[in-house]
Design an enzyme around this catalytic site. Structure first.
Site, PDB file in Angstrom:
ATOM      1  N   GLU A 119       0.866  -1.180   0.000  1.00  0.00           N
ATOM      2  CA  GLU A 119       0.000   0.000   0.000  1.00  0.00           C
ATOM      3  C   GLU A 119       0.905   1.234   0.000  1.00  0.00           C
ATOM      4  O   GLU A 119       1.222   1.800   1.026  1.00  0.00           O
ATOM      5  CB  GLU A 119      -0.927  -0.007   1.210  1.00  0.00           C
ATOM      6  CG  GLU A 119      -1.993   1.083   1.118  1.00  0.00           C
ATOM      7  CD  GLU A 119      -2.841   1.197   2.365  1.00  0.00           C
ATOM      8  OE1 GLU A 119      -3.876   1.863   2.295  1.00  0.00           O
ATOM      9  OE2 GLU A 119      -2.468   0.636   3.397  1.00  0.00           O
TER      10      GLU A 119
ATOM     11  N   ASP B  74      -8.061  -4.176   7.420  1.00  0.00           N
ATOM     12  CA  ASP B  74      -7.061  -3.102   7.512  1.00  0.00           C
ATOM     13  C   ASP B  74      -6.494  -3.058   8.936  1.00  0.00           C
ATOM     14  O   ASP B  74      -6.146  -1.999   9.448  1.00  0.00           O
ATOM     15  CB  ASP B  74      -7.668  -1.755   7.109  1.00  0.00           C
ATOM     16  CG  ASP B  74      -6.615  -0.698   6.803  1.00  0.00           C
ATOM     17  OD1 ASP B  74      -5.646  -1.008   6.091  1.00  0.00           O
ATOM     18  OD2 ASP B  74      -6.752   0.447   7.287  1.00  0.00           O
TER      19      ASP B  74
END
Length: 370
Positions: free
Chosen positions: A128, A271
């Site tokens: 990410e 997450d």
């Protein structure tokens, strides 16, 4: 002799079907089928789940760590194995271990550690960053964010395509040759930490970007004169989006709206991060979520099963559809048709959980998780 197991007296959820008074058959590490309980073949050992729910093992395409193991801060094979074991106990039997924006050298080191660890539960790495938009950086350090080039991408990915499985990028700052390169290497590209306009996001979706990272968070807003990245995701027929259903990262009413607009294209991630007081990402636990020391919202404290529970109890999504958001839909996006379902021949990753969403039993590749 191969181990043969029949799970009985439970409600079986797989893809679009729900079975009562049936048995789930497991032969070694594979699903052997679903049959009426009166038709269980000889040689199968019976496991009575006492009225619990039976579903495929849950799949998380974005998680950073568990407990006190934040992979980017530890960078050891042992930390990966601890994360794997903790997630298995939570009913998550497949995941993509995620690294937030950092130096490319750290990414290269992490890839080496992952390769040496040879994990069984982790499907690969999700990078990410660092090719994001600093205007939507969230907890990512601005000084480490940079623009992608094919050479920079190759310095991390080349020869490691079996490890680097996903990458979040800001599409408005990423040239088409970079997107083409990632697609050629089989990397699943997802748009996030982005200030993309509706037009920029839609162009990316039409030219090789099939997904969105944590819908609503760290992206251009849904504004009535520019609906931005969320609006582009809603209006596109094919793009998928992950969402964090903890009621903190995204309000439950926004989840409800997103589900109405996206249907099967919306899937769950956690997450989730871990408590950490060293390195770039120092996550502080705050009752039910994590922040950076300055109070910036960082990762969640969710488990995948808790996300499913929240979908049912807080959003009003049916249990079978909530389970598909945590199994079938992420597996479909990831291109794994042997995961996320209980079809004959699929890998025997199975979660058994009670009516009040407590883990009762997990089977990983047909073996009970202790």
């Amino acid at each position: 002799m191969k181990h043969k197991l029949a799970l009985i007296n439970g409600k079986i959820f797989t893809e679009y079907q729900i079975f009562d008074q049936h048995a789930l058959l497991i032969d070694s590490d594979r699903i052997a089928g679903i049959v009426a309980q009166d038709d269980i073949p000889e040689m199968f050992e019976l496991l009575d789940v006492k009225g619990a729910n039976i579903c495929p093992g849950l799949i998380d395409l974005q998680i950073y760590g568990t407990g006190e193991d934040l992979f980017s801060a530890e960078l050891t094979a042992e930390s990966i194995h601890r994360i794997e074991h903790n997630l298995l106990k939570q009913g998550c039997t497949s995941f993509v271990l995620t690294l937030a924006t950092n130096t490319l050298e750290l990414f290269q080191e992490a890839i080496g550690v992952f390769e040496r660890a040879n994990p069984r539960v982790a499907l690969g790495l999700h990078l990410e960053g660092p090719f994001l938009n600093a205007a939507k950086r969230g907890a990512h350090p601005a000084e480490l964010i940079q623009r992608a080039t094919v050479d920079l991408l190759a310095s991390v990915i080349e020869g490691k395509e079996e490890i680097v499985k996903m990458m979040t990028i800001a599409p408005e700052l990423t040239e088409q040759d970079c997107i083409d390169y990632l697609n050629e290497k089989g990397v699943l590209i997802t748009a996030g930490h982005s200030a993309a306009t509706y037009q920029e996001a839609t162009h990316a979706f039409n030219h090789g970007v099939p997904a969105v990272t944590h819908l609503w968070n760290a992206m251009s807003p849904l504004h009535h004169r520019d609906v931005g990245l969320p609006g582009a995701a809603f209006n596109h027929d094919e793009v998928s989006a992950s969402i964090i259903v903890d009621g903190i990262h995204v309000d439950f009413e926004a989840v409800k709206l997103s589900k109405e607009l996206m249907g099967e294209r919306l899937f769950l991630i956690t997450d989730a991060v871990a408590k950490c007081d060293k390195g770039i990402y120092q996550h502080v636990f705050n009752k039910d979520h994590y922040t950076m020391p300055d109070g910036t919202l960082s990762g969640s404290a969710l488990s995948m099963l808790k996300a499913v529970e929240n979908c049912v109890k807080k959003v009003g999504i049916s249990l079978d559809e909530s389970l598909r958001m945590a199994t079938l839909y992420p597996a479909r996006l990831f291109g794994r048709h042997d995961l996320g379902n209980l079809n004959s021949g699929s890998i025997a990753n199975v979660l058994v959980f009670t009516e009040d969403f407590k883990v009762q039993q997990v089977l990983f590749q047909g073996e009970p998780v202790e």
